[in-house]
Design an enzyme around this catalytic site. Structure first.
Site, PDB file in Angstrom:
ATOM      1  CB  SER A 156       5.976   7.818  -1.836  1.00 29.93           C
ATOM      2  OG  SER A 156       5.929   6.940  -0.734  1.00 29.93           O
ATOM      3  CG  ASN A 164       7.606   0.665  -9.878  1.00 32.05           C
ATOM      4  OD1 ASN A 164       7.181   1.093 -10.947  1.00 32.05           O
ATOM      5  ND2 ASN A 164       6.975  -0.262  -9.188  1.00 32.05           N
ATOM      6  CD  GLN A 186      10.679   3.721  -6.849  1.00 36.55           C
ATOM      7  OE1 GLN A 186      11.815   3.971  -6.433  1.00 36.55           O
ATOM      8  NE2 GLN A 186       9.883   2.861  -6.230  1.00 36.55           N
ATOM      9  CB  CYS A 219       2.850  -3.286  -5.255  1.00 36.80           C
ATOM     10  SG  CYS A 219       3.554  -1.888  -4.402  1.00 36.80           S
TER      11      CYS A 219
HETATM   12  N1  PLP Z   1       4.356   4.825  -7.501  1.00 35.66           N
HETATM   13  C1  PLP Z   1       5.503   4.161  -7.644  1.00 35.66           C
HETATM   14  C2  PLP Z   1       6.298   4.307  -8.899  1.00 35.66           C
HETATM   15  C3  PLP Z   1       5.970   3.333  -6.615  1.00 35.66           C
HETATM   16  O1  PLP Z   1       7.103   2.656  -6.773  1.00 35.66           O
HETATM   17  C4  PLP Z   1       5.188   3.212  -5.447  1.00 35.66           C
HETATM   18  C5  PLP Z   1       5.589   2.294  -4.361  1.00 35.66           C
HETATM   19  O2  PLP Z   1       6.180   1.264  -4.586  1.00 35.66           O
HETATM   20  C6  PLP Z   1       4.003   3.945  -5.344  1.00 35.66           C
HETATM   21  C7  PLP Z   1       3.608   4.738  -6.398  1.00 35.66           C
HETATM   22  C8  PLP Z   1       3.127   3.858  -4.136  1.00 35.66           C
HETATM   23  O3  PLP Z   1       3.679   4.592  -3.065  1.00 35.66           O
HETATM   24  P1  PLP Z   1       3.211   4.248  -1.569  1.00 35.66           P
HETATM   25  O4  PLP Z   1       3.865   2.969  -1.191  1.00 35.66           O
HETATM   26  O5  PLP Z   1       3.718   5.418  -0.753  1.00 35.66           O
HETATM   27  O6  PLP Z   1       1.741   4.180  -1.586  1.00 35.66           O
END
Ligand code: PLP
Length: 378
Positions: free
Chosen positions: A199, A149, A179, A323
């Site tokens: 997601s 990401n 992603q 995040c």
């Molecule tokens: N995994 C990756 C690679 C992500 O980029 C994200 C969100 O930024 C997630 C997991 C988490 O997804 P969610 O926001 O739906 O919990």
């Protein structure tokens, strides 16, 4: 606002919003109810499951709706260690996974598991040799994301599956494809993955919605116990509006996938070329194998300051994953970059709604950022 942060989240597509609105206001039944409205809702959930499954390239029965990608990742890790509990306590993952994989792995370390966190090369890719070297007889899970990401690097998930087969390993293979879904053509089978996380809000669906692919034949453990929804594995009344939006976004994204990929590849190449030509000192750190993500740096200029400056000028982009909430990125940290480059990292992530004119405007704003921030001594 000009938005270049689609890896953080996307706007809900109008068709997805319409689908959610219809389900919220008209077809709002509880799929477990026995009356007509309930039956209609149950039928629609299955139609929506089939639509997302088609976009992913799996059987509808292999797809379980979740509340988000984070839940899917946590579930996949828990499920794999539960199924492998009599075989060992060794896990392989990478240092550049999302926290939704890293944190459950860290928690398992507290319970006596040994976790190998493979490090990437300077482009953000994990060398397959690192997986070969880390694999042990008691490895129960390899969790490797499909697309990073923060760099857009595509990881060698299909090669990992070949390594597991070649070594006759019974470790399960999980990939966080949050992603990668609809940005990179793949199916769980083409990757050889047992577990795949999705997601909805990264593809034009709603936040609070996702799915986990669980290969048929795996005896999955319930994640949430209760009323027995999702074949007893993930109880809780189905989030029918979110599921309807997810399906609408997945259907559209799948229909236009190849043209979207071509458009994004072209737009990103234009962006990298334009930014390098117009912004002195800008370094391209990760071109990104995936079509929609790349990472650049203004070495020595703190990315938080640049992100705020650009935000004031009407541009949304980020200093890595949303995040992190301002903490230094563990992904860029793992890439062995020099400190000035690391401090100046900026992630750009595109959607088909972005245009070359928007890229030109960003280049102008970044050029003025370099001038203004120098003048301000930052
Ligand atoms: N995994 C990756 C690679 C992500 O980029 C994200 C969100 O930024 C997630 C997991 C988490 O997804 P969610 O926001 O739906 O919990």
């Amino acid at each position: 606002m000009i938005y270049f942060d689609h890896a953080a989240t996307t706007a809900v597509l109008p068709a997805a919003a319409d689908a959610a609105y219809r389900v919220m206001t008209r077809d709002f039944g509880n799929p477990s109810s026995l009356h007509a409205l309930g039956k209609q809702a149950a039928k629609e959930v299955e139609e929506h499951r089939a639509a997302v499954a088609k976009a992913l390239g799996c059987q509808p029965g292999e797809l379980f709706f979740t509340s988000c990608g984070t839940e899917g990742d946590n579930w996949a890790v828990q499920l794999a260690v539960h199924l492998g509990r009599h075989r060992g306590k060794h896990i392989i993952t990478t240092a550049v996974e999302h926290a939704a994989v890293l944190e459950p792995c860290k928690a398992l370390e507290q319970q006596g598991y040994e976790v190998a966190y493979l490090t990437p090369d300077h482009t953000g890719r994990i060398p397959i040799e690192a997986v070969e070297a880390a694999l042990q007889e008691d490895t129960v899970l390899v969790s490797m994301m499909l697309v990073n990401n923060e760099t857009g690097a595509i990881q060698p998930v299909a090669e990992v599956s070949q390594v597991l087969k070649g070594r006759r390993s019974s470790a399960l293979l999980h990939t966080d494809a949050v992603q990668g879904f609809l940005k990179v053509p793949f199916t769980p089978k083409s990757l050889g993955a047992d577990l795949v996380t999705l997601s909805a809000h990264k593809i034009g669906g709603m936040k609070g919605s996702g799915a986990l692919y669980i290969r048929s034949g795996l005896r999955a453990e319930p994640l949430i116990r209760g009323g027995g929804q999702e074949k007893g594995l993930r109880s809780g009344t189905e989030a029918t509006p979110q599921i309807a939006a997810f399906a609408a976004a997945a259907e559209l994204g799948y229909k236009h996938r190849d043209e979207n990929i071509a458009y994004l590849q072209d737009l990103k190449a234009y962006a990298l070329e334009t930014l390098q030509a117009k912004v002195p000192g800008l370094a391209v750190v990760a071109e990104g194998d995936a079509p929609h993500i790349c990472a650049v740096s203004l070495p020595g200029r703190p990315s938080q300051v640049v992100v705020r400056y650009l935000s004031d000028k009407g541009f949304c982009l980020s200093a890595g994953s949303a995040c992190h909430r301002g903490k230094a990125s563990h992904v860029y940290g793992a890439m062995n970059l020099s400190k000035p480059v690391r401090d100046g990292m900026l992630r750009l992530s595109f959607a088909p709604s972005n245009t070359r004119d928007e890229v030109d405007a960003l280049a102008e704003a970044m050029l003025s950022a370099t001038r203004d921030l120098v003048a301000a001594g930052r």
